[in-house]
Design a protein around this motif. Sequence first.
Motif, PDB file in Angstrom:
ATOM      1  N   GLU A 255      70.189  59.635  61.193  1.00  0.00           N
ATOM      2  CA  GLU A 255      68.318  60.676  61.695  1.00  0.00           C
ATOM      3  C   GLU A 255      69.777  60.802  63.072  1.00  0.00           C
ATOM      4  O   GLU A 255      70.223  59.671  63.733  1.00  0.00           O
ATOM      5  N   ILE A 256      70.421  62.148  63.173  1.00  0.00           N
ATOM      6  CA  ILE A 256      70.316  62.616  64.769  1.00  0.00           C
ATOM      7  C   ILE A 256      69.870  63.147  65.868  1.00  0.00           C
ATOM      8  O   ILE A 256      69.126  63.641  65.661  1.00  0.00           O
ATOM      9  N   ALA A 257      69.263  62.016  67.004  1.00  0.00           N
ATOM     10  CA  ALA A 257      68.663  62.898  68.145  1.00  0.00           C
ATOM     11  C   ALA A 257      68.868  63.948  67.946  1.00  0.00           C
ATOM     12  O   ALA A 257      69.800  64.255  68.702  1.00  0.00           O
ATOM     13  N   ILE A 258      67.276  64.557  68.528  1.00  0.00           N
ATOM     14  CA  ILE A 258      67.322  66.299  68.822  1.00  0.00           C
ATOM     15  C   ILE A 258      68.707  65.986  70.616  1.00  0.00           C
ATOM     16  O   ILE A 258      69.351  67.076  70.524  1.00  0.00           O
ATOM     17  N   GLU A 259      67.949  65.528  70.912  1.00  0.00           N
ATOM     18  CA  GLU A 259      68.593  65.675  72.419  1.00  0.00           C
ATOM     19  C   GLU A 259      70.656  65.417  72.013  1.00  0.00           C
ATOM     20  O   GLU A 259      71.290  66.080  73.006  1.00  0.00           O
ATOM     21  N   ALA A 260      70.871  64.651  71.299  1.00  0.00           N
ATOM     22  CA  ALA A 260      72.157  64.939  70.892  1.00  0.00           C
ATOM     23  C   ALA A 260      72.872  65.790  70.725  1.00  0.00           C
ATOM     24  O   ALA A 260      74.174  66.752  71.312  1.00  0.00           O
ATOM     25  N   LEU A 261      72.032  66.931  69.903  1.00  0.00           N
ATOM     26  CA  LEU A 261      72.619  68.097  69.006  1.00  0.00           C
ATOM     27  C   LEU A 261      72.813  68.995  70.064  1.00  0.00           C
ATOM     28  O   LEU A 261      73.809  69.830  70.350  1.00  0.00           O
ATOM     29  N   GLN A 262      71.784  69.029  70.821  1.00  0.00           N
ATOM     30  CA  GLN A 262      71.345  70.225  71.885  1.00  0.00           C
ATOM     31  C   GLN A 262      72.712  69.910  72.440  1.00  0.00           C
ATOM     32  O   GLN A 262      73.547  70.746  73.433  1.00  0.00           O
ATOM     33  N   GLN A 263      72.992  68.221  73.000  1.00  0.00           N
ATOM     34  CA  GLN A 263      73.850  68.588  74.589  1.00  0.00           C
ATOM     35  C   GLN A 263      75.375  69.280  73.846  1.00  0.00           C
ATOM     36  O   GLN A 263      76.311  69.055  74.464  1.00  0.00           O
ATOM     37  N   VAL A 264      75.512  69.049  72.379  1.00  0.00           N
ATOM     38  CA  VAL A 264      76.834  69.746  71.900  1.00  0.00           C
ATOM     39  C   VAL A 264      76.580  70.686  71.742  1.00  0.00           C
ATOM     40  O   VAL A 264      77.666  71.123  72.372  1.00  0.00           O
ATOM     41  N   ILE A 265      75.866  71.930  71.360  1.00  0.00           N
ATOM     42  CA  ILE A 265      75.693  72.656  71.803  1.00  0.00           C
ATOM     43  C   ILE A 265      75.786  73.494  73.232  1.00  0.00           C
ATOM     44  O   ILE A 265      75.185  74.741  73.549  1.00  0.00           O
ATOM     45  N   SER A 266      75.511  72.654  74.210  1.00  0.00           N
ATOM     46  CA  SER A 266      75.068  73.403  75.678  1.00  0.00           C
ATOM     47  C   SER A 266      75.839  73.747  76.518  1.00  0.00           C
ATOM     48  O   SER A 266      75.778  74.330  77.741  1.00  0.00           O
ATOM     49  N   TYR A 267      77.140  74.059  76.196  1.00  0.00           N
ATOM     50  CA  TYR A 267      78.483  74.947  76.730  1.00  0.00           C
ATOM     51  C   TYR A 267      77.944  75.904  76.778  1.00  0.00           C
ATOM     52  O   TYR A 267      78.451  76.899  77.845  1.00  0.00           O
ATOM     53  N   ASP A 268      76.951  76.772  76.225  1.00  0.00           N
ATOM     54  CA  ASP A 268      76.599  78.031  75.836  1.00  0.00           C
ATOM     55  C   ASP A 268      75.162  77.357  76.917  1.00  0.00           C
ATOM     56  O   ASP A 268      74.061  77.191  75.386  1.00  0.00           O
ATOM     57  N   GLU A 269      74.022  77.716  77.860  1.00  0.00           N
ATOM     58  CA  GLU A 269      72.675  78.006  78.073  1.00  0.00           C
ATOM     59  C   GLU A 269      71.858  79.291  77.045  1.00  0.00           C
ATOM     60  O   GLU A 269      70.816  78.464  76.843  1.00  0.00           O
TER      61      GLU A 269
END
Length: 278
Positions: A255-269
Amino acid sequence: MSDLKCCVVSCDKPLDAAYWEAQYETKTTGWDLGKVSPPIQTYVDTVADKNCSILIPGCGNSYEVEYLLEHGFTNNTVIDIAPTPVAVLKEKFKKNPNIQIVLGDFFEHQGKYDLILEQTFFCALPPTMRQKYVWKMHQLLADEGILAGLLFNKTFESGPPFGGSKEEYEKLFKDAFHYIKMEVSPNSIAPRANTELFFELKKNNQVVVNLYEFEGITCSGCMETITEKLLAIDRVSNVSMSSNFAEVLIVSKNEIAIEALQQVISYDEKYQIKKIKN
């Protein structure tokens, strides 16, 4: 291929219960063979365990389940979103204890099955729902469960039916399932000869398969960049995004934490990801 021209609509038109019910009411059911599909019949003849739990989604008139019942299978479930074929089946098999007939949305269905048979369900769904299909099939199968049936090996100008290719399907199901077979069906009915793939996939129970809502992507270039970034996460083995960029399927070893996924894509708000619950 006149048998395929069952209903030609824009992919944007809702293919909901009302739409499919209208096809049955007007008898616009060109996909209905009037008998069990020969490749499905051949496959069923190889299934040794007559007590295994079997599901047929988008069953329609379900000649497949009739064949199963005639050959001694005892644990069969069929589901369709349209009331008319469900009512017909309930009347037809009202005295048979070996079948459960469900009126409802496949994607809301709960249960565990040893075998799910695919026959004109995948091709009836808008292509934007293909990632959701993989996610739900993985969810409904038992740990050693099998998904088997037919997929079109051709494209259509409009649909349903909606087609595809072997290469597309292999990418779609990658790592969520183990490939047992995916090849041109040798015994399709004549109008569909050489345009159907028979496939048999076994659930990979060593992975986690999740589906997420995704906001912010507006072009295929952005989709490719996001896919590459998600694939770079440790223990993620497959990432597949829907053709309208609204959902993403992620297969991972854990399971990948949703926070980890969000961090990866956060280069664009504007990019936001949210897990879809089972």
